[in-house]
Enzyme design. Structure first.
Site, PDB file in Angstrom:
ATOM      1  N   TYR A 143      68.068 -57.055 -15.198  1.00 28.12           N
ATOM      2  CA  TYR A 143      68.401 -57.954 -14.093  1.00 28.12           C
ATOM      3  C   TYR A 143      69.037 -59.254 -14.580  1.00 28.12           C
ATOM      4  O   TYR A 143      69.702 -59.948 -13.809  1.00 28.12           O
ATOM      5  CB  TYR A 143      67.146 -58.290 -13.273  1.00 28.12           C
ATOM      6  CG  TYR A 143      66.577 -57.136 -12.484  1.00 28.12           C
ATOM      7  CD1 TYR A 143      67.250 -55.922 -12.383  1.00 28.12           C
ATOM      8  CD2 TYR A 143      65.361 -57.251 -11.839  1.00 28.12           C
ATOM      9  CE1 TYR A 143      66.726 -54.862 -11.660  1.00 28.12           C
ATOM     10  CE2 TYR A 143      64.823 -56.188 -11.113  1.00 28.12           C
ATOM     11  CZ  TYR A 143      65.519 -55.003 -11.029  1.00 28.12           C
ATOM     12  OH  TYR A 143      64.991 -53.955 -10.311  1.00 28.12           O
ATOM     13  N   LYS A 192      60.412 -46.182 -21.510  1.00 27.97           N
ATOM     14  CA  LYS A 192      61.267 -44.991 -21.599  1.00 27.97           C
ATOM     15  C   LYS A 192      61.710 -44.854 -23.047  1.00 27.97           C
ATOM     16  O   LYS A 192      62.893 -44.784 -23.384  1.00 27.97           O
ATOM     17  CB  LYS A 192      62.466 -45.138 -20.649  1.00 27.97           C
ATOM     18  CG  LYS A 192      63.278 -43.846 -20.466  1.00 27.97           C
ATOM     19  CD  LYS A 192      62.484 -42.727 -19.830  1.00 27.97           C
ATOM     20  CE  LYS A 192      63.396 -41.507 -19.591  1.00 27.97           C
ATOM     21  NZ  LYS A 192      62.633 -40.328 -19.157  1.00 27.97           N
ATOM     22  N   ASP A 224      58.988 -42.027 -15.899  1.00 28.28           N
ATOM     23  CA  ASP A 224      59.096 -40.939 -14.937  1.00 28.28           C
ATOM     24  C   ASP A 224      57.735 -40.266 -14.710  1.00 28.28           C
ATOM     25  O   ASP A 224      57.380 -39.912 -13.578  1.00 28.28           O
ATOM     26  CB  ASP A 224      60.157 -39.918 -15.348  1.00 28.28           C
ATOM     27  CG  ASP A 224      60.172 -39.624 -16.841  1.00 28.28           C
ATOM     28  OD1 ASP A 224      59.390 -40.232 -17.587  1.00 28.28           O
ATOM     29  OD2 ASP A 224      60.978 -38.775 -17.265  1.00 28.28           O
ATOM     30  N   ASP A 248      59.510 -53.410 -11.042  1.00 23.95           N
ATOM     31  CA  ASP A 248      59.994 -53.564  -9.672  1.00 23.95           C
ATOM     32  C   ASP A 248      59.824 -52.259  -8.901  1.00 23.95           C
ATOM     33  O   ASP A 248      59.305 -52.227  -7.780  1.00 23.95           O
ATOM     34  CB  ASP A 248      61.476 -53.980  -9.722  1.00 23.95           C
ATOM     35  CG  ASP A 248      62.006 -54.432  -8.371  1.00 23.95           C
ATOM     36  OD1 ASP A 248      61.230 -54.491  -7.400  1.00 23.95           O
ATOM     37  OD2 ASP A 248      63.215 -54.735  -8.299  1.00 23.95           O
ATOM     38  N   ASP A 252      56.559 -51.198  -6.105  1.00 21.69           N
ATOM     39  CA  ASP A 252      56.868 -50.843  -4.727  1.00 21.69           C
ATOM     40  C   ASP A 252      56.296 -49.467  -4.381  1.00 21.69           C
ATOM     41  O   ASP A 252      55.801 -49.245  -3.267  1.00 21.69           O
ATOM     42  CB  ASP A 252      58.382 -50.847  -4.497  1.00 21.69           C
ATOM     43  CG  ASP A 252      58.932 -52.250  -4.266  1.00 21.69           C
ATOM     44  OD1 ASP A 252      58.123 -53.194  -4.213  1.00 21.69           O
ATOM     45  OD2 ASP A 252      60.161 -52.398  -4.148  1.00 21.69           O
TER      46      ASP A 252
END
Length: 357
Positions: A143, A192, A224, A248, A252
């Site tokens: 970001y 990851k 994942d 993020d 959620d």
């Protein structure tokens, strides 16, 4: 009497309504616990664009830096969707976090016993319940990385760059270990590492720091798999630590399995006590100014502020207990589903919470 200066960033959509609810609850608990608050509003997001042409005015940054802590509602809405990226309301969130040095985001995801019926997971999974704290790195990663457009192999392409320094990883990982020590002493680091170099550095540093916390159980998990495990068996998690983008997305997802995104608070912290406290949901412009918004996430964000920013543990627990009592009694806002009473609006739910203080 203790006095605290709180900056209010009401923002857009339902933001002004839910912030007003939190202010009312803070004033009520302050009267009970002999705590004084001074609330000062500042513009942010679409409201700031409409007033002064940019999403994060200098006056807002200065006001937040001079406050003891900051309470945020929500920003954004379709009115501003056609603006260029640097003028979008959401740009203000990245800007204020960077200006305040807020590198840690704490997002609890708890399934309240009274809301198990609203949980979208299988009944046997919901019966186990869960209480997760997601520790998300907030000021690094993709970001904030280099980005742009260029001519690529197939013509025009866009790119965003993920990068993390050792310092950025070390400081968020230490926060996560300290948080785990205060809970069930179990930490899951999400990355990851089978693909990304940033994740390989992340995992290496987690293992180095783990040696300093022999009392905390540590596990690595690929992102994942973590997304799958959150809906398969969320009770296995205690504290989760992860990067900005992964945090993020996963936070959620975690919010949805609690029954409603309208229940979940968050805290964004610097290296000291000052922070930015906000619900994790958006501005919900479709229900703005209709007395339909669930104020609980913002009220619980205020409770987190009392605990983390001001060390007012008893006042914080008062608010959390009041919310528990209201839910156990069967009161609901529209997003929480069935109620044994008529559904409450924003103001009425706030009244009930104050009654139970």
């Amino acid at each position: 009497m203790k006095e605290y200066k709180i900056g209010l960033l009401k923002g857009d959509g339902i933001g002004p309504e839910i912030v007003e609810s939190a202010v009312r609850v803070l004033e009520a608990v302050g009267k009970k616990r002999n705590i004084g608050f001074t609330f000062t509003p500042y513009l942010i997001g679409g409201a700031a664009i409409d007033e002064c042409g940019k999403p994060l005015p200098e006056e807002t940054v200065e006001g937040c830096l001079n406050s003891d802590s900051v309470l945020l509602g929500a920003v954004g809405g379709p009115k501003w969707d056609t603006l260029p990226g640097h003028l979008r309301p959401e740009k203000a969130l990245l800007g204020i976090r960077a200006a305040m040095g807020l590198f840690t985001n704490l997002r609890p995801a708890k399934l309240y016993p009274a809301l198990k019926g609203a949980c979208p997971l299988r009944e046997d999974i919901a019966q186990n319940g869960f209480d997760i704290m997601i520790v998300r790195e907030l000021t690094g990663g993709i970001y904030f990385g280099e980005r742009g457009y260029r001519e690529g192999k197939y013509g025009e392409e866009a790119y965003d760059t993920e990068s993390y320094s050792r310092m950025e990883i070390e400081r968020i990982v230490r926060v996560a270990f300290e948080t785990a020590r205060k809970r069930r002493k179990k930490l899951t680091s999400i990355d990851k590492a089978n693909v990304l170099e940033t994740s390989r550095l992340w995992r290496k540093i987690v293992h180095e720091i783990a040696a300093e916390y022999p009392d905390v159980e540590v596990a690595d998990m690929l992102v994942d798999n973590a997304a799958m495990q959150l809906v398969r068996n969320p009770s296995q998690f205690d504290v989760i630590v992860t990067s900005n983008m992964f945090g993020d997305i996963l936070s959620d997802e975690a919010s949805q399995i609690t029954g409603s995104i309208g229940m979940l608070p968050s805290a964004s912290l610097d290296s000291g006590k000052r922070g930015l406290y906000e619900p994790i949901h958006g501005s919900a412009p479709d229900i703005a100014r209709q007395n339909k918004a669930n104020p609980i996430a913002t009220v619980l964000s205020a409770a987190m502020m009392l605990l983390y920013a001001f060390d007012e543990k008893e006042a914080s627990e008062d608010i959390v207990s009041a919310v528990d009592k209201v839910l156990e009694a069967g009161y609901r806002t529209a997003d929480l589903g069935e109620s044994k009473y008529p559904l409450l609006g924003t103001k009425e739910m706030t009244d009930k919470i104050i009654e139970n203080l």
